[in-house]
Design a protein around this motif. Structure first.
Motif, PDB file in Angstrom:
ATOM      1  N   ILE A   1       4.523  15.249   3.279  1.00 57.64           N
ATOM      2  CA  ILE A   1       5.609  14.662   2.282  1.00 57.64           C
ATOM      3  C   ILE A   1       6.806  15.227   2.679  1.00 57.64           C
ATOM      4  O   ILE A   1       7.769  14.307   2.682  1.00 57.64           O
ATOM      5  CB  ILE A   1       5.109  15.549   1.076  1.00 57.64           C
ATOM      6  CG1 ILE A   1       3.511  15.027   0.360  1.00 57.64           C
ATOM      7  CG2 ILE A   1       6.146  15.483  -0.026  1.00 57.64           C
ATOM      8  CD1 ILE A   1       3.689  13.554   0.011  1.00 57.64           C
ATOM      9  N   THR A   2       7.077  16.481   3.012  1.00 58.23           N
ATOM     10  CA  THR A   2       8.511  16.829   3.529  1.00 58.23           C
ATOM     11  C   THR A   2       8.968  15.990   4.859  1.00 58.23           C
ATOM     12  O   THR A   2       9.947  15.824   4.848  1.00 58.23           O
ATOM     13  CB  THR A   2       8.589  18.376   3.916  1.00 58.23           C
ATOM     14  OG1 THR A   2       7.538  18.725   5.004  1.00 58.23           O
ATOM     15  CG2 THR A   2       8.114  19.093   2.752  1.00 58.23           C
ATOM     16  N   GLN A   3       8.034  15.575   5.664  1.00 61.89           N
ATOM     17  CA  GLN A   3       8.374  14.841   6.678  1.00 61.89           C
ATOM     18  C   GLN A   3       9.184  13.463   6.400  1.00 61.89           C
ATOM     19  O   GLN A   3       9.734  12.743   7.187  1.00 61.89           O
ATOM     20  CB  GLN A   3       7.358  14.730   7.852  1.00 61.89           C
ATOM     21  CG  GLN A   3       6.903  15.860   8.334  1.00 61.89           C
ATOM     22  CD  GLN A   3       5.844  15.575   9.483  1.00 61.89           C
ATOM     23  OE1 GLN A   3       5.055  14.540   9.400  1.00 61.89           O
ATOM     24  NE2 GLN A   3       5.560  16.444  10.507  1.00 61.89           N
ATOM     25  N   SER A   4       8.834  13.046   5.229  1.00 59.54           N
ATOM     26  CA  SER A   4       9.248  11.690   4.648  1.00 59.54           C
ATOM     27  C   SER A   4      10.726  11.686   4.134  1.00 59.54           C
ATOM     28  O   SER A   4      11.730  10.891   4.184  1.00 59.54           O
ATOM     29  CB  SER A   4       8.540  11.432   3.495  1.00 59.54           C
ATOM     30  OG  SER A   4       7.090  11.149   3.983  1.00 59.54           O
TER      31      SER A   4
ATOM     32  N   ASN B   1       0.819  -1.300   0.077  1.00 62.16           N
ATOM     33  CA  ASN B   1       0.036   0.018   0.070  1.00 62.16           C
ATOM     34  C   ASN B   1       0.781   1.072  -0.009  1.00 62.16           C
ATOM     35  O   ASN B   1       1.963   1.140   0.031  1.00 62.16           O
ATOM     36  CB  ASN B   1      -0.891   0.060   1.164  1.00 62.16           C
ATOM     37  CG  ASN B   1      -2.018  -1.066   1.171  1.00 62.16           C
ATOM     38  OD1 ASN B   1      -2.455  -1.245  -0.138  1.00 62.16           O
ATOM     39  ND2 ASN B   1      -2.509  -1.342   2.370  1.00 62.16           N
ATOM     40  N   VAL B   2       0.220   2.404  -0.073  1.00 61.85           N
ATOM     41  CA  VAL B   2       0.807   3.751  -0.039  1.00 61.85           C
ATOM     42  C   VAL B   2       1.892   3.810   1.028  1.00 61.85           C
ATOM     43  O   VAL B   2       1.762   3.317   2.281  1.00 61.85           O
ATOM     44  CB  VAL B   2       0.088   4.843  -0.280  1.00 61.85           C
ATOM     45  CG1 VAL B   2      -0.815   4.882  -1.550  1.00 61.85           C
ATOM     46  CG2 VAL B   2      -0.974   5.008   1.180  1.00 61.85           C
ATOM     47  N   LEU B   3       3.184   4.600   0.919  1.00 64.59           N
ATOM     48  CA  LEU B   3       4.005   4.780   2.071  1.00 64.59           C
ATOM     49  C   LEU B   3       3.370   5.712   3.055  1.00 64.59           C
ATOM     50  O   LEU B   3       3.540   5.754   4.193  1.00 64.59           O
ATOM     51  CB  LEU B   3       5.204   5.267   1.382  1.00 64.59           C
ATOM     52  CG  LEU B   3       6.419   5.498   2.309  1.00 64.59           C
ATOM     53  CD1 LEU B   3       6.842   4.050   2.987  1.00 64.59           C
ATOM     54  CD2 LEU B   3       7.579   5.855   1.635  1.00 64.59           C
ATOM     55  N   VAL B   4       2.771   6.916   2.580  1.00 68.38           N
ATOM     56  CA  VAL B   4       2.244   7.975   3.048  1.00 68.38           C
ATOM     57  C   VAL B   4       0.830   8.181   3.132  1.00 68.38           C
ATOM     58  O   VAL B   4       0.311   8.280   1.827  1.00 68.38           O
ATOM     59  CB  VAL B   4       3.012   9.351   2.610  1.00 68.38           C
ATOM     60  CG1 VAL B   4       2.506  10.584   3.645  1.00 68.38           C
ATOM     61  CG2 VAL B   4       4.593   9.542   3.053  1.00 68.38           C
ATOM     62  N   SER B   5       0.032   8.111   4.142  1.00 72.91           N
ATOM     63  CA  SER B   5      -1.339   8.510   4.313  1.00 72.91           C
ATOM     64  C   SER B   5      -1.392   9.904   4.908  1.00 72.91           C
ATOM     65  O   SER B   5      -1.195  10.119   5.943  1.00 72.91           O
ATOM     66  CB  SER B   5      -1.939   7.495   5.099  1.00 72.91           C
ATOM     67  OG  SER B   5      -2.029   6.072   4.247  1.00 72.91           O
TER      68      SER B   5
ATOM     69  N   SER C   1      18.620  20.427   7.901  1.00 77.86           N
ATOM     70  CA  SER C   1      19.367  19.828   9.129  1.00 77.86           C
ATOM     71  C   SER C   1      18.613  19.156   9.877  1.00 77.86           C
ATOM     72  O   SER C   1      18.927  18.111  10.755  1.00 77.86           O
ATOM     73  CB  SER C   1      20.276  21.165  10.152  1.00 77.86           C
ATOM     74  OG  SER C   1      18.886  21.812  10.442  1.00 77.86           O
ATOM     75  N   ASN C   2      17.297  18.944   9.765  1.00 81.78           N
ATOM     76  CA  ASN C   2      16.099  18.309  10.719  1.00 81.78           C
ATOM     77  C   ASN C   2      15.523  17.306   9.757  1.00 81.78           C
ATOM     78  O   ASN C   2      14.602  16.432  10.420  1.00 81.78           O
ATOM     79  CB  ASN C   2      14.903  19.371  10.959  1.00 81.78           C
ATOM     80  CG  ASN C   2      15.014  20.432  11.742  1.00 81.78           C
ATOM     81  OD1 ASN C   2      16.022  20.032  12.941  1.00 81.78           O
ATOM     82  ND2 ASN C   2      14.730  21.466  11.707  1.00 81.78           N
ATOM     83  N   GLY C   3      16.135  17.121   8.631  1.00 78.09           N
ATOM     84  CA  GLY C   3      15.664  15.828   7.784  1.00 78.09           C
ATOM     85  C   GLY C   3      14.500  15.973   7.156  1.00 78.09           C
ATOM     86  O   GLY C   3      13.770  15.023   6.544  1.00 78.09           O
TER      87      GLY C   3
END
Length: 455
Positions: free
Chosen positions: A273-276, A258-262, A309-311
């Motif tokens: 999206i950016t948190q991924s 299934n999808v990676l991000v819900s 720097s925060n990933g």
């Protein structure tokens, strides 16, 4: 197709909706032909049926069975919906209580009316033959039942015959005792003879007796070890190990595909999206999430190529497709942020279909230049002509595509010439607001060739 069609007309209103006892009566033999047609009106006019409108029908059968089904559109502009009862539903004879609903994609819903109708049980479906235990519809069914009954009778006869055979083999108590005594005597004679034997009748060897003193483990031969070492199917080669170690190590879906991000209703699309981080992945988003691509739910993929720097992702793109097959793109740049959603236009957007406008309040179509509309890329386009203008301030047409704010515009007139003033309201009304200053109100028709943005 041939239908046993019944038609009902309902007015969508907030007045008392008493249950209507219709004179509609179907038969349980109306298989695939029992059709109910509904003509819906609102404020005296047909209720338009758009892609965002869904008719629902709830039915409670006489035996307590319940069905909640989707209606089909017969005439979108005429407000006509219909439903054909399925083979299973038509077999529930008796009085059917029903209610018609209309729901919309924005969450609104209308209860139109309650009504009832009858399903009469056909004679062929009624249990009127007390001598028949089963309902036989045709000769093949009758033949199958007779063969089944014959097989059951033959099986019973065979079982009875076997029981009689068992009775014939039953012997008396005295006979059984005589056989038991003979068997016991034979066994004792054999045992006595075997006990006195000293010539090792079972041929037991010394090796057999001494097995407890050694490890009973079979050692593989050297040839077996050599064969195992040379087996490249069971072992990984250096080249294979290097290839595996250098393969892609970041997943684009979850563990079950299934999808990676819900992204849910209360989430922010950009943040999720950016948190991924830096990766290529898939996503699902509801249409209610903040900064979503569409008011419809979407699925798609994204690629973030750099992080801070925060990933968090700082550069990348997103491609989203909603359930109506509309595609949207967006790009993230560290310096200027998200660039905003852009919809990808299709051939249908660039060459839209034109539809006749339904005129109201006395406005009449021009047969040579009919008044038509089309919607493309969130723009309502109007072209053609109509005459017989109504009173000032009166609507001449009603559109389901509505602007977010009132749009005023003018169009040229034919006859005495001049310009006529119109407005498209947020309710979708095309309203005539009179002639422009110093222009004559005596015209034979007005001419449209205009595009009206709906945002």
């Amino acid at each position: 197709m041939i239908y046993n069609d019944a038609s009902l007309s309902f007015e969508v209103t907030s007045r008392t909706k008493t249950n209507i006892h219709t004179n509609i009566q179907y038969s349980t033999r109306d298989i695939g032909t029992a059709k109910i047609t509904f003509k819906l009106a609102k404020d005296g006019d047909p209720l338009p049926i758009s892609n965002a409108t869904h008719g629902k029908l709830f039915m409670r059968m006489a035996d307590g069975s319940e069905f909640y089904v989707n209606m089909e559109v017969g005439d979108a502009l005429g407000g006509v919906l219909f439903y054909v009862l399925t083979d299973d539903q038509i077999r529930h004879s008796g009085t059917v209580m029903a209610e018609l609903y209309v729901s919309y994609d924005n969450g609104q819903s209308l209860s139109v009316h309650k009504f009832s109708f009858e399903i009469d049980k056909a004679l062929i479906d009624a249990n009127i033959a007390p001598l028949a235990e089963y309902y036989i519809e045709d000769f093949e069914d009758l033949k199958a039942d007779i063969n089944k009954t014959t097989d059951e009778i033959n099986q019973t006869l065979n079982e009875i015959k076997a029981k009689f055979n068992e009775f014939e083999n039953i012997e008396t108590k005295a006979g059984a005792q005589e056989k038991a005594n003979a068997a016991e005597a034979n066994a004792k004679a054999y045992t006595d003879l075997h006990t006195v034997k000293t010539d090792n009748p079972h041929k037991v060897t010394k090796a057999q007796v001494g097995l407890a003193n050694v490890d009973n483990v079979k050692q593989a031969a050297k040839t077996d070890f050599d064969t195992h070492v040379a087996d490249n199917v069971r072992h990984t080669t250096a080249d294979e190990r290097t290839k595996w170690n250098g393969s892609q190590l970041v997943k684009i879906t979850n563990d079950i595909g299934n999808v990676l991000v819900s992204i849910g209703d209360t989430d922010d699309f950009y943040t999720k999206i950016t948190q991924s981080g830096r990766r290529f992945g898939t996503f699902y988003s509801t249409g209610k999430a903040a900064n979503a691509a569409s008011t419809n739910s979407t699925r798609g993929f994204f690629h973030m190529t750099a992080t801070d720097s925060n990933g968090l992702g700082t550069f990348g793109y997103v491609i989203a497709v909603d359930w109506q097959n509309n595609m949207f793109t967006n790009y993230l740049d560290l310096n200027s942020g998200w660039q905003g959603w852009r919809r990808v236009l299709t051939s249908s957007d660039l060459s839209p279909a034109w539809n006749n406008v339904t005129l109201i309040n006395g406005a009449t179509q021009d047969t040579n230049r009919p008044f038509k509309f089309s919607v493309s890329n969130n723009v309502l386009m109007l072209r053609g002509s109509f005459g017989t203008l109504p009173a000032i301030g009166t609507s001449v047409a009603k559109f389901t595509n509505k602007p977010t704010q009132l749009v005023d515009f003018v169009v040229p007139t034919i006859g005495s010439y001049g310009t006529a003033r119109f407005a498209l309201t947020t309710d979708g009304d095309l309203r005539y607001d009179g002639m422009a200053a110093n222009d004559s109100a005596s015209v034979s028709r007005v001419s449209f060739n205009i595009g009206i943005p709906l945002w």
